[in-house]
Design an enzyme around this catalytic site. Structure first.
Site, mmCIF file in Angstrom:
data_model
loop_
_atom_site.group_PDB
_atom_site.id
_atom_site.type_symbol
_atom_site.label_atom_id
_atom_site.label_comp_id
_atom_site.label_asym_id
_atom_site.label_seq_id
_atom_site.Cartn_x
_atom_site.Cartn_y
_atom_site.Cartn_z
ATOM 1 N N ARG A 141 -10.652 -10.127 65.084
ATOM 2 C CA ARG A 141 -9.760 -9.602 64.067
ATOM 3 C C ARG A 141 -10.454 -9.118 62.806
ATOM 4 O O ARG A 141 -10.255 -8.002 62.361
ATOM 5 C CB ARG A 141 -8.752 -10.674 63.629
ATOM 6 C CG ARG A 141 -7.368 -10.509 64.133
ATOM 7 C CD ARG A 141 -6.706 -11.862 64.106
ATOM 8 N NE ARG A 141 -7.564 -12.779 64.842
ATOM 9 C CZ ARG A 141 -7.528 -12.922 66.148
ATOM 10 N NH1 ARG A 141 -6.671 -12.261 66.847
ATOM 11 N NH2 ARG A 141 -8.370 -13.725 66.771
ATOM 12 N N THR A 142 -11.244 -9.990 62.212
ATOM 13 C CA THR A 142 -11.752 -9.660 60.878
ATOM 14 C C THR A 142 -12.630 -8.410 60.927
ATOM 15 O O THR A 142 -12.491 -7.510 60.103
ATOM 16 C CB THR A 142 -12.506 -10.857 60.284
ATOM 17 O OG1 THR A 142 -11.644 -11.984 60.336
ATOM 18 C CG2 THR A 142 -12.891 -10.603 58.841
ATOM 19 N N LYS A 146 -35.808 -11.731 64.326
ATOM 20 C CA LYS A 146 -37.260 -11.664 64.089
ATOM 21 C C LYS A 146 -37.660 -12.488 62.879
ATOM 22 O O LYS A 146 -38.811 -12.503 62.474
ATOM 23 C CB LYS A 146 -37.683 -10.210 63.856
ATOM 24 C CG LYS A 146 -37.370 -9.270 64.998
ATOM 25 C CD LYS A 146 -37.827 -7.859 64.608
ATOM 26 C CE LYS A 146 -37.417 -6.851 65.664
ATOM 27 N NZ LYS A 146 -37.633 -5.473 65.173
ATOM 28 N N ARG A 148 -20.162 -11.805 57.725
ATOM 29 C CA ARG A 148 -19.751 -13.128 58.238
ATOM 30 C C ARG A 148 -21.016 -13.815 58.739
ATOM 31 O O ARG A 148 -21.803 -13.224 59.483
ATOM 32 C CB ARG A 148 -18.749 -12.993 59.374
ATOM 33 C CG ARG A 148 -18.539 -14.316 60.101
ATOM 34 C CD ARG A 148 -17.396 -14.286 61.065
ATOM 35 N NE ARG A 148 -16.116 -14.232 60.368
ATOM 36 C CZ ARG A 148 -14.948 -14.314 60.990
ATOM 37 N NH1 ARG A 148 -14.887 -14.430 62.300
ATOM 38 N NH2 ARG A 148 -13.820 -14.275 60.296
ATOM 39 N N HIS A 174 -13.110 -17.773 52.917
ATOM 40 C CA HIS A 174 -12.725 -16.561 53.652
ATOM 41 C C HIS A 174 -11.690 -15.836 52.786
ATOM 42 O O HIS A 174 -10.509 -15.746 53.118
ATOM 43 C CB HIS A 174 -12.140 -16.979 55.001
ATOM 44 C CG HIS A 174 -12.012 -15.880 56.010
ATOM 45 N ND1 HIS A 174 -12.144 -14.544 55.694
ATOM 46 C CD2 HIS A 174 -11.760 -15.922 57.357
ATOM 47 C CE1 HIS A 174 -11.979 -13.821 56.801
ATOM 48 N NE2 HIS A 174 -11.746 -14.643 57.815
HETATM 49 C C1 NCD Z 1 -10.534 -17.539 61.180
HETATM 50 C C2 NCD Z 1 -11.993 -17.642 60.833
HETATM 51 O O1 NCD Z 1 -12.848 -16.985 61.446
HETATM 52 O O2 NCD Z 1 -12.255 -18.386 59.906
HETATM 53 N N1 NCD Z 1 -10.171 -16.389 61.844
HETATM 54 C C3 NCD Z 1 -9.999 -15.234 61.133
HETATM 55 O O3 NCD Z 1 -10.859 -14.771 60.432
HETATM 56 N N2 NCD Z 1 -8.792 -14.647 61.219
HETATM 57 C C4 NCD Z 1 -9.956 -18.774 61.733
HETATM 58 C C5 NCD Z 1 -10.582 -19.403 62.954
HETATM 59 O O4 NCD Z 1 -11.596 -18.958 63.479
HETATM 60 O O5 NCD Z 1 -9.999 -20.393 63.392
#
Ligand code: NCD
Length: 310
Positions: A59-60, A88, A109, A137
Site C-alpha cells: 500500500r504505502t 554493499k 521505509r 508512520h
Molecule cells: C502498516 C505498516 O507498515 O506500518 N501498514 C501500512 O503502512 N499501511 C501496518 C502493518 O504493517 O501492520
C-alpha cells in the site's frame, strides 16, 4: 497558502500543529474532488519522486507512486535492501545524498527507528518517513485522521479505541500524536505484553488527554466511535514463540459487532492477517478500504506541499 511546508521533511507525528493538519486536509480534500471528477492536476509535471523501501510494502509504496503519477510526476525506486547498494555496505546517509541528485522528494521505509531522520539530515531534498521500524508512520496517521474526520464528521468530542499491537505498531504511535491535537478520548486495548509504550501514554496524559488502558475489547467497544485495529507485528518479535502465544488475541468479527447499540467506524492500516474477519467487510462501518483510497489524496497533498508545487 501552503508555502510554509515547502522544503520540510515529514518525519514524526509530533511535528504538526492543528493548523498544519487542517491545511493538509484542505489540500487533500481539493485533490479528492479533482480526482473524483477525473481531473488530473499536473502540478508535479517534470518532477521526480524516489521511493526507497527497505522493508516490505504494498500500500504505502504504491499509494505514494500512484499519488505522484496522479500529479503528473515521475517515480524512480529502490524496492529492497538486497538489490540496492545498501547490500554493499553503503550508509543510509550516502544513499540519501546520492538520491538527492536524482529526485525532488524522497519517501523512505526502513527497519530502524530513527532511519528517516538520519536520511533527512543527509538529504538536500524533502524526506517523507513511510515507516521507521517500530517508530513512526506519520503519513499513514494523517490519512487516518482525514478518514476519521470524513467518516465521523469530527475529531474532537469522540472516543477512538486502538486495538492490537500498540507496542510495535508505528501507525498508532503516530496517530495518537495527531489525535492529541484534538483532545480525542483514547482507549488502548492490547494484550499486556503489547501495551502502548509508557513514555507515549505518559506524555498524552500529561498533555491532558483522557487515556484508558484495558485488555477488555467488549467493554471498550461500548463507547467507541472509531475502532482502529492493528496487526500483531510478527516481524518485530525477537522470539517467535512469544508471537505464537498472542496472535489472534483480538478478532473483530460480524458476530462481535452485530449486537452493539452503536456500530463504530472500523479502520485498519492494513495488511490484515486474522484481526478482522471478511464477514465484517460488508458492514456499513467497515472503512478500511475507503481509508486506503483516502491515502491517495493525503499523499498527493503532502508531495505537492513539501515540493512547493501547491
Ligand atoms: C502498516 C505498516 O507498515 O506500518 N501498514 C501500512 O503502512 N499501511 C501496518 C502493518 O504493517 O501492520
Amino acid at each position: 497558502m501552503s508555502r510554509h511546508f515547502k522544503g520540510k521533511h515529514i518525519l514524526h507525528g509530533n511535528q504538526f500543529s492543528q493548523q498544519d493538519l487542517e491545511e493538509i486536509m484542505a489540500v487533500a480534500t481539493d485533490f479528492e474532488r479533482k480526482v473524483t471528477s477525473n481531473e488530473i492536476p499536473l502540478l508535479m509535471k517534470g518532477r521526480i519522486l524516489a521511493t526507497l523501501f527497505f522493508e516490505p510494502s504494498t500500500r504505502t509504496r504504491l499509494s505514494f507512486e500512484s499519488s505522484m503519477h496522479r500529479l503528473g510526476g515521475a517515480v524512480i525506486s529502490v524496492a529492497s535492501a538486497e538489490t540496492s547498494s545498501a547490500a554493499k555496505g553503503e550508509t543510509l546517509a550516502d544513499t540519501a545524498r546520492t538520491v538527492s541528485q536524482y529526485a525532488d522528494v524522497i519517501v523512505i521505509r526502513h527497519p530502524r527507528i530513527g532511519s528517516a531522520q538520519e536520511a533527512a539530515e543527509a538529504a538536500s531534498i524533502p524526506v517523507l518517513n513511510a515507516g521507521d521500524g517500530a517508530g513512526q508512520h506519520p503519513t499513514q496517521a494523517i490519512l487516518d485522521v482525514y478518514t476519521i474526520k470524513k467518516e465521523v464528521g469530527t475529531l474532537g468530542d469522540i472516543t477512538v479505541c486502538l486495538v492490537g499491537d500498540l507496542k510495535y505498531g508505528r501507525t498508532v504511535h503516530a496517530l495518537v500524536e495527531l489525535l492529541r491535537l484534538y483532545h480525542t478520548r483514547l482507549i488502548f486495548v492490547s494484550p499486556s505484553s503489547l501495551k502502548m509504550p509508557q513514555e507515549i501514554t505518559k506524555n498524552l496524559r500529561e498533555k491532558g488527554m483522557t487515556v484508558t488502558e484495558t485488555d477488555d475489547l467488549k467493554e471498550a467497544l461500548k463507547s467507541a466511535d472509531v475502532l482502529y485495529v492493528t496487526r500483531i507485528q510478527k516481524e518485530r518479535f525477537s522470539n517467535l514463540s512469544d508471537y505464537e502465544k498472542i496472535k489472534g488475541s483480538y478478532v473483530i468479527s460480524d458476530e462481535l459487532l452485530r449486537d452493539l447499540k452503536k456500530e463504530p467506524v472500523i479502520m485498519h492500516p492494513l495488511p490484515r492477517v486474522d484481526e478482522i474477519t471478511t464477514d465484517v467487510d460488508t458492514r456499513p462501518g467497515a472503512a478500511y478500504f475507503r481509508q486506503v483510497r483516502n491515502g491517495i489524496f493525503v499523499r498527493m497533498a503532502l508531495l505537492a506541499m513539501v515540493t512547493g508545487a501547491v
